[in-house]
Design an enzyme around this catalytic site. Structure first.
Site, PDB file in Angstrom:
ATOM      1  CD  GLU A 278      -6.133  22.985  -1.213  1.00  0.00           C
ATOM      2  OE1 GLU A 278      -7.148  22.708  -0.575  1.00  0.00           O
ATOM      3  OE2 GLU A 278      -6.064  23.917  -2.026  1.00  0.00           O
TER       4      GLU A 278
ATOM      5  CG  ASP B 245      -1.692   1.150   1.434  1.00  0.00           C
ATOM      6  OD1 ASP B 245      -2.254   1.599   0.423  1.00  0.00           O
ATOM      7  OD2 ASP B 245      -1.783   1.665   2.556  1.00  0.00           O
ATOM      8  CE  LYS B 246       0.460   7.595  -2.090  1.00  0.00           C
ATOM      9  NZ  LYS B 246       0.710   8.643  -1.268  1.00  0.00           N
ATOM     10  CB  THR B 247      -1.547   6.549   2.053  1.00  0.00           C
ATOM     11  OG1 THR B 247      -1.729   6.912   0.701  1.00  0.00           O
ATOM     12  CG2 THR B 247      -1.584   7.756   2.925  1.00  0.00           C
TER      13      THR B 247
ATOM     14  N   GLY C 204      -4.727   3.632  -3.715  1.00  0.00           N
ATOM     15  CA  GLY C 204      -5.958   4.278  -4.128  1.00  0.00           C
ATOM     16  C   GLY C 204      -5.700   5.670  -4.677  1.00  0.00           C
TER      17      GLY C 204
ATOM     18  NE  ARG D  45      -8.915   7.665  -9.056  1.00  0.00           N
ATOM     19  CZ  ARG D  45      -9.036   8.774  -8.337  1.00  0.00           C
ATOM     20  NH1 ARG D  45      -8.091   9.667  -8.364  1.00  0.00           N
ATOM     21  NH2 ARG D  45     -10.083   8.975  -7.602  1.00  0.00           N
TER      22      ARG D  45
END
Lengths: 1244, 304
Positions: free
Chosen positions: A551, A439-441, A737, A847
């Site tokens: 952001e 997984d990435k995050t 994702g 995704r």
């Protein structure tokens, strides 16, 4: 205290995943339901379940009234997750044990050996079987005891319960349905509760549900207004509500019930329910009523039974056992036929005339054959190593408990999390992993965006060095000092901001060559966003609530540059600007936000039109470099060119980039445009599309300000770890994702992809697909996507093959997005997909939904039959973790869902190196050694019996004394092999990591192939012949010096001595590292045999069995030839092995053996700096290495990535929770907040 | 396990094993042994075709005199063995057909373990079981010319057996009284612990070819001397084609004549020496550099 309970809860809930649902509460139907949904992999990986069929009755609870509730007899709040109780332990535990084939087999053999057809006394099989069962049961009891202790510590945690008019502390287990409890901040809810009141003014409280679903964001619960005043004990004691609600069930997200208070019926929604396992946050305390307790709580009813995984090695072991059964059968058939042929009346001394029992009746040879078959099965039963499974289990258990869980190299000090092996049956699987799905995050990255660098007006600011740059520099041989020491005084490191450049900090930008650009840059950052400030309006205390961490990082950067965005109203953004007019001046400026042109994946940019206090209209825009560059005004080529270079530089350093631009608008321009904008915004059809079109009209002729580079902070040591793992031959796939840009960016940052890598990208973001989407026919869209996927798969596959042939060293990467993946996973295309992805060194799937993650994992697992590992941290990784051979959860963070489903939990991705390369490899080697050794020793032993059978007229007479045979496996040869299973190491941990290539021996399964087994089998055959015939021949005419002759038991005792000595010595020969434990256990085993035989031959009681070996050893030891044989037989037996081992080592050394030799003389191998394998780069490797060292000016990758607000909604929409945040939402929330603040001030 | 280490180990094995082998061989060679098969010669010519009829007919005298020439000087004590072949004393049915308890403690311990010869005419048999029943009953006597040679038949069994396995107050009872007589009979007045032939016989042999001690001659036999062996050929091995031989042998520290151990040691030792030399040659000719990284599989792969 709270951390202790948290730990306990962690353990408790972690167990929910591991254990079968405990006795009590759960109905049979519920269990079946739970396991069914668990098997489905739980689409969203969540615990969301279909509600059970409702029991017809309704639960009525009288709050604060124990007497009234008493007649119903609700269950208490104590939980028990133990498998057994004192009474059920023996029957249930034994039943569990006999579910194993090996144990059942030996049970049957034991039963068989009580019948007259058995050549052996029942003791032969009963003793080892009972010892094995004893050990297993002790282990079970121990584990259950630990569970019990855990339960106790949870049951005895304290909570405040209302007694009369006072809060009194009571243990959780004393809680009863209807009690009123008070829960303090950061503690866990002891049971399912009805939320009555909170210290927060409007009856809300915040809860964290990480233990249930892994979501770390806080959720709001709101009490019924009627009960808000229960917050003080006096009021609470007066509260006499009656709750009518559904019966306990396992649905976490539903609740139906009514609260009847003061003859008024108020419906209760899930919004008032607090579930056990969640914790209270941001609320001083709450008061609540207990509705479901103990096993009836929803979380307990959700205990799921994770399908237990078996390692590939064990599956192969099953095949070996089958092969042994086949051997056993063959041996028995040979013996049985022989017996049928042999038996004859002519051997008068056998008394075969007249009435003879069936087994020896020469008149019916067929029956003789059949019965002898059974005789021989009992005789040769030792060929199946009975203690193998229990030994393996013990070894693995200790490996986990003592080595993996206690490894300091895998201990994360910051989060105080050691590695945790949640199952002990996959250790050796860790040594054979070929594919890692990550997984990435949260796994590769920390989900922490930090403003790292920027380029303003053609000048780069920010002196930090990313991990990937460090790695590159190290490869190039440049030594980079750790930056901690030499950071300048102005360096700031806070959440979202990790920047060091004295030139622009604290207003120093005023002295830079282009201060105006700096002002624009900072204003753009401070104004063009959808961030909401929270908390006190000072730079130190404020926190920014942003839909995406990017952001927040940008706004934080603006703050640090002196443009402090501190308040947002529905129409304005307030910024406290410093140093703009002159150094040291501070002024608050309100910018009126006229329009927000939102970010989405097509536009890849975001713009804000604002009005300065002086009436000036400016459009600020930030976005991907390609979209911004397309829309720039003519001229100023220099800055565009340098900015592009900078972007590429940032991109290849693994940073996420955004371009900033602005445009001054005239009033007329704006107003004419705004009309169109308002029109588009109010249009009912195709509004989004129209808005995009309108935006195009104004987002042009932009002036480039500069660009930002945000570091998507990788977990510590990730690039190095990935590099090591790739060197070990492990392929790493990133399944995320996230959007494609983000994913590619991370792939760059993790050095999975670099600029030399050939990328094959399949994406649904192509024009053809967009066109089809515009036409809007779903069938058509599907067809178009499918066709394009099919086509690109085929062409890429060809290209990949071609590239493989032309430039073999070249790295290939395959990148696909979730939508295309859906079509590529179609059975028709699956082969191509698999083919392509197996060729590529790295694969990135972006995704993708949780289900697709699992599909990809099982595609490789089942389709390519490779050993796979999944690692992830969140609820969305659960299905992937369960689908792969080995599942690893990242622990130490809030969500426990992934850990609950995992087989191993580690705190950091980088610990994979230790887990796989060190522990996995060792476990694999050890297990292979243990299994093959078991195979060998039992085969050797049994074959000696077999040879004897040939000389006993195939009667099935046993060669050895019963006790010899029964203790052979469990005493005389048991301990040393366990020592090897625990302590054998070919090379040290640091060498394992230094030469990751060693790991490939595990991937190739070098040590547990049929070839290896055949070699062992051959030597077992050879040795058994030596033992049997040598002792037989040596004692044939041998006799003591007094002429007395030896009998059968004397010969067999001699043979057995030789077997025990040899088999133990053989183990020493195959050890890589011989510690004193080895000597101790081997010497101990041999000594145990001698001790045993000395005692055994010295005693003779009236209870003795027939034909005992009384005095045998003493007579034997009085003869010389006993010693001569004892010296000869092991040497000749091991001669072959020794020759084989030395030739193998000499001529075809295993890698680890070479490395052992290389490092034989350096106990402190870390003192060596040079890396020997570097000198053996192939020309291709050298070339690609050289290329990777080249300056990266022709790079294409610019590192654009931005988490648009839409990103979060991706999963959210799939899981049916959460609402996408839109820019106008932000404004609405801002206005609501303001109102609330006004109310507050008004009230006070 | 470096090459040097391997070579040394082989050399060490060789150096120790060859002398041991030589010593063993020497010991074995110093044993003088006479093996004389008599089961065929002792059948009168008339019965050669039907040996079973001969052996079963109790009216025919079973006496038989064989002349044996002593080839080497045999120094006392000379052990007299009978050797049976194709006799499966280790057959499962045979081995278990005995009762150690009965042998030790007497008749009342007769149990089913003795089947099929547990009782006869409703009375227990002591010693029961097939082993005892099939007791070997050929007898041997030796004369040198007309002078008899003493054969000491005492102390031919294991002391531990005599003292602990066979009871001092257990007497044969109802033995060999059935319709079928298996082998020798026992004197019912002598306790089992003194029935040494039985004790020797009941120590079942491991292999179908076995020797059992008959007695010890305490006289030297001279080389080229001819002795007469007086055999009573009672025991029926003809039904199953077993051979019977008489063995006279001297003994050394190693026991009887047994070339096997000596040769095994010699072969192993010389093979080790040969291998160590071979390895040493290979090591000198084509050495594998110790710890050479070029032998790592990944280095090999890339250099291919």
């Amino acid at each position: 205290m709270s951390s202790r309970i948290k730990e306990m809860m962690r353990v408790a809930t972690a167990r929910l995943g591991g254990e079968q649902s405990p006795r009590g509460g759960t109905s049979q139907a519920g269990r079946a339901e739970a396991s069914r949904t668990a098997r489905l992999g739980g689409g969203g990986g969540s615990l969301r379940r279909q509600p059970q069929p409702q029991a017809p009755t309704v639960r009525t609870i009288y709050c604060n009234d124990r007497e009234a509730n008493a007649p119903v007899g609700y269950k208490g709040n104590s939980v028990s997750t133990t498998k057994y109780s004192v009474l059920t332990f023996l029957p249930k535990g034994l039943f569990e044990q006999f579910r194993r084939v090996a144990n059942l087999y030996f049970l049957m053999i034991s039963i068989l050996s009580t019948t007259p057809i058995s050549p052996v006394h029942p003791v032969t099989n009963v003793v080892p079987l009972s010892l094995v069962l004893l050990v297993s049961l002790i282990k079970e009891a121990f584990e259950d005891w630990k569970r019990f202790q855990n339960d106790m510590s949870i049951n005895n945690a304290h909570v405040d319960v209302l007694q009369g008019q006072k809060w009194e502390s009571a243990p959780w287990k004393r809680l009863q349905v209807g009690d009123i409890v008070r829960i303090k901040q950061d503690t866990y809810f002891p049971s399912d509760l009805l939320f009555l009141s909170s210290t927060n003014p409007d009856g809300v409280c915040y809860i964290e549900t990480a233990n249930l679903d892994g979501e770390t964001n806080l959720k709001i619960r709101k009490a019924l207004e009627k009960t808000w005043d229960c917050v003080i004990p006096e009021k609470a004691s007066e509260f006499k509500g009656e709750i009518q609600c559904e019966q306990p069930n396992n649905s976490l997200y539903t609740f139906t019930g009514n609260l009847i208070v003061d003859k008024q019926t108020i419906p209760i929604s899930p919004n008032q329910i607090l579930l056990r396992g969640c914790s209270l946050r941001n609320t001083e305390y709450i008061v609540a009523a207990v509705i479901f307790t103990g096993h009836e709580t929803k979380v307990m009813m959700n205990s799921m039974n994770v399908p237990s995984k078996r390692s590939t090695l064990e599956k192969k072991l099953d095949k070996l056992i089958l092969a042994l059964f086949a051997t056993l059968f063959t041996m028995c058939v040979i013996g049985a036929i022989g017996s049928g042929v042999f038996i004859n009346e002519k051997y008068f001394y056998l008394g075969l005339r007249g009435r003879v029992e069936d087994q020896f009746n020469p008149k019916n040879r067929f029956v003789v054959t059949i019965l002898t078959m059974f005789t021989l099965i009992t005789l040769y039963s030792t060929i199946i190593p009975i203690s193998l499974y229990v030994s393996i289990e013990m070894i693995k258990f200790i490996q986990c408990a003592k080595f993996i869980n206690n490894d300091l190299n895998m201990y994360h000090a910051e989060s105080n999390t050691p590695a945790l092996a949640r199952t002990s049956n996959l250790n050796e699987e860790l040594g054979q992993v070929e594919y890692i799905f990550s997984d990435k995050t949260g796994t590769l990255t920390r989900n922490l965006m930090e403003f790292f660098k920027c380029s303003i007006g053609g000048e780069i600011y920010g002196t930090g060095i990313t991990e990937i740059e460090k790695g590159g520099a190290e490869r190039a041989g440049v030594k980079i000092d750790d930056d901690e020491g030499k950071r300048s005084a102005t360096a700031v490191h806070e959440k979202g901001f990790n920047f060091d450049d004295a030139r622009i900090m604290r207003g120093a930008w005023r002295n830079e060559p282009n201060p105006d650009a700096c002002v624009q840059f900072c204003r753009c950052l401070a104004i063009c966003h959808t961030v909401l400030p929270e908390g006190e309006e000072t730079p130190e205390k404020i926190t920014y609530q942003a839909a995406s961490p990017d952001e927040a990082a940008l706004v934080a950067a603006a703050k640090n540059f002196g443009f402090f965005f501190y308040r947002r109203t529905p129409t304005t953004v307030l910024v406290r600007e410093s140093h703009v007019e002159r150094m040291g001046s501070i002024q608050d400026v309100a910018y009126e936000i006229l329009n927000v042109l939102e970010f989405n994946s097509t536009r890849k940019r975001q713009s804000v039109v604002c009005r300065f206090p002086n009436g000036k209209l400016v459009l600020y825009c930030k976005g991907a470099d390609n979209v911004i560059f397309e829309r720039l005004a003519d001229g100023n080529h220099d800055i565009k060119k340098t900015s592009r270079e900078h972007l590429e530089q940032f991109g290849s350093a693994g940073l996420r980039t955004l371009c900033l631009a602005y445009r001054d608008l005239s009033r007329e321009q704006y107003e004419s445009w705004n009309e169109k904008f308002v029109q588009a915004k109010s249009s009912l059809r195709d509004r989004d599309k129209k808005l995009d079109e309108v935006a195009e009209l104004i987002e042009k002729d932009l002036i480039l300000i500069g660009c930002t580079a945000i570091e998507d902070k990788l977990q510590e040591g990730v690039p190095a770890c990935i590099e090591t793992l790739s060197a070990a031959g492990i392929k790493i796939w990133v399944l995320t994702g996230d959007k494609m840009e983000t994913a590619i960016n991370i792939a760059y940052a993790c050095s999975l992809v670099n600029n030399d890598t050939k990328q094959f990208i399949i994406t649904s973001e192509t024009d053809a697909i967009r066109d089809a989407e515009d036409r809007g026919d779903p069938v058509e869209i599907a067809r178009v996507i499918k066709d394009s996927v099919k086509q690109s798969l085929r062409s890429y596959l060809e290209e990949a093959h071609r590239s493989l042939r032309s430039t073999p060293g070249r790295k290939l990467a395959f990148i696909i997005d979730g939508r295309c993946l859906m079509y590529a996973l179609d059975p028709a295309l699956r082969v191509n997909l698999l083919g392509l992805s197996l060729i590529c060194q790295s694969v990135v799937c972006c995704r993708v939904s949780p289900l697709q993650k699992a599909q990809v994992a099982s595609l490789v697992r089942k389709g390519a039959r490779k050993i796979t590992l999944s690692i992830g941290d969140g609820a969305n990784d659960v299905s992937m973790i369960q689908a792969a051979h080995v599942g690893i959860g990242i622990s130490g963070q809030e969500g426990m869902q992934a850990v609950m489903a995992s087989d191993f939990a580690i705190a950091q991705f980088r610990y994979l190196t230790d887990l796989l390369l060190v522990h996995g490899r060792w476990s694999y080697l050890r297990l292979c050694k243990v299994i093959t050794y078991f195979f060998y020793k039992n085969l050797t032993f049994t074959l000696t019996q077999f040879w004897f059978t040939f000389q006993t007229g195939f009667s099935g007479q046993r060669f050895y004394d019963d006790w010899f045979q029964s203790l052979y496996n469990v005493i005389f040869t048991a301990l040393p092999v366990i020592m090897v299973g625990l302590f054998d190491k070919d090379v040290s941990a640091s060498l394992s990591k230094k030469y990751p290539q060693l790991y490939q021996e595990g991937i190739r399964n070098t040590f547990f192939r049929w070839k290896v087994i055949a070699v062992w089998g051959f030597f077992a055959f050879y040795q058994s012949i030596v033992f049997y015939y040598f002792t037989a021949a040596a004692s044939q005419h041998g006799h003591g010096s007094s002429g007395k002759i030896l009998g059968q038991w004397d010969v067999s005792t001699m043979a057995f001595t030789c077997v025990v000595v040899t088999v133990n010595l053989r183990l020493l020969m195959s050890c890589n590292s011989i510690t004193r434990w080895h000597y101790f256990s081997v010497a101990g085993s041999i000594a145990a045999w001698f001790l045993f035989i000395f005692i055994y031959s010295a005693i003779m009681t009236s209870f003795d069995r027939q034909e005992n070996v009384y005095f045998v050893i003493y007579v034997l030891m009085s003869t010389f030839f006993f010693y001569l044989t004892l010296m000869l037989a092991p040497v000749i037996a091991l001669f072959g092995d020794f020759l084989y081992l030395s030739l193998q080592r000499w001529l075809f050394p295993y890698d680890y053996q070479v490395i052992q030799e290389m490092h034989k003389d350096d106990p402190h191998e870390y003192s060596m700096i040079h890396l020997p394998e570097r000198s053996h780069l192939s020309p291709e490797e050298a070339r690609s290495y050289a290329i990777s060292m080249l300056p990266r000016e022709n790079s294409k990758h610019t590192g654009f990535a931005f988490d648009s607000p839409g990103y979060e909604s991706f999963f959210a929409s799939q899981q049916g929770v959460g609402v996408p945040h839109k820019p106008w939402d932000v404004a609405r929330r801002a206005s609501m907040k303001q109102q609330r603040q006004q109310q507050h001030t008004g009230r006070s | 396990m470096t090459p040097g280490c391997v070579i040394t180990i082989f050399l060490l094995i060789g150096i120790t094993f060859v002398p041991v082998g030589l010593v063993c061989l020497q010991a074995s060679n110093s044993v003088a042994e006479i093996v004389h098969r008599y089961d065929i010669d002792c059948v009168p010519d008339a019965y050669r075709r039907n040996k079973q009829a001969y052996i079963k007919d109790s009216l025919i005298s079973k006496k038989c005199i064989q002349k044996v020439k002593v080839q080497y000087h045999m120094k006392a004590p000379i052990y007299v063995y009978y050797e049976l072949d194709n006799f499966y004393q280790n057959h499962r049915r045979y081995v278990k057909s005995r009762s150690d308890k009965q042998l030790r403690h007497g008749m009342k311990y007769t149990d089913s373990s003795c089947g099929p010869l547990e009782r006869n005419n409703g009375l227990p048999i002591v010693p029961c079981g097939l082993i005892a029943w099939s007791l070997f009953n050929d007898t041997f006597g030796f004369t040198r010319g007309s002078i008899g040679i003493m054969v000491d038949r005492k102390n031919i069994s294991w002391r531990s057996d005599r003292e602990h396995k066979f009871g001092k107050d257990v007497y044969p009872f109802n033995f060999q009284n059935g319709s079928l007589i298996g082998g020798g009979k026992l004197d019912p007045d002598i306790p089992l612990s003194n029935q040494e032939d039985l004790i020797v016989w009941m120590r079942a042999a491991a292999l179908p070819q076995f020797r059992k001690l008959y007695g010890v001659i305490e006289d030297d036999l001279q080389a080229d001397e001819t002795i007469d062996i007086h055999i009573t050929n009672n025991y029926n091995t003809y039904s199953f084609g077993g051979k019977k031989s008489l063995v006279l042998t001297t003994s050394t520290w190693l026991g009887g004549k047994n070339d096997f151990l000596g040769y095994a040691y010699l072969v192993t030792g010389s093979a080790s020496i040969f291998l160590s030399i071979l390895f040493a040659l290979i090591h000198v000719k084509i050495p594998r550099p110790h710890g050479d990284a070029a032998y790592l599989s990944w280095s090999r792969k890339s250099s291919n």
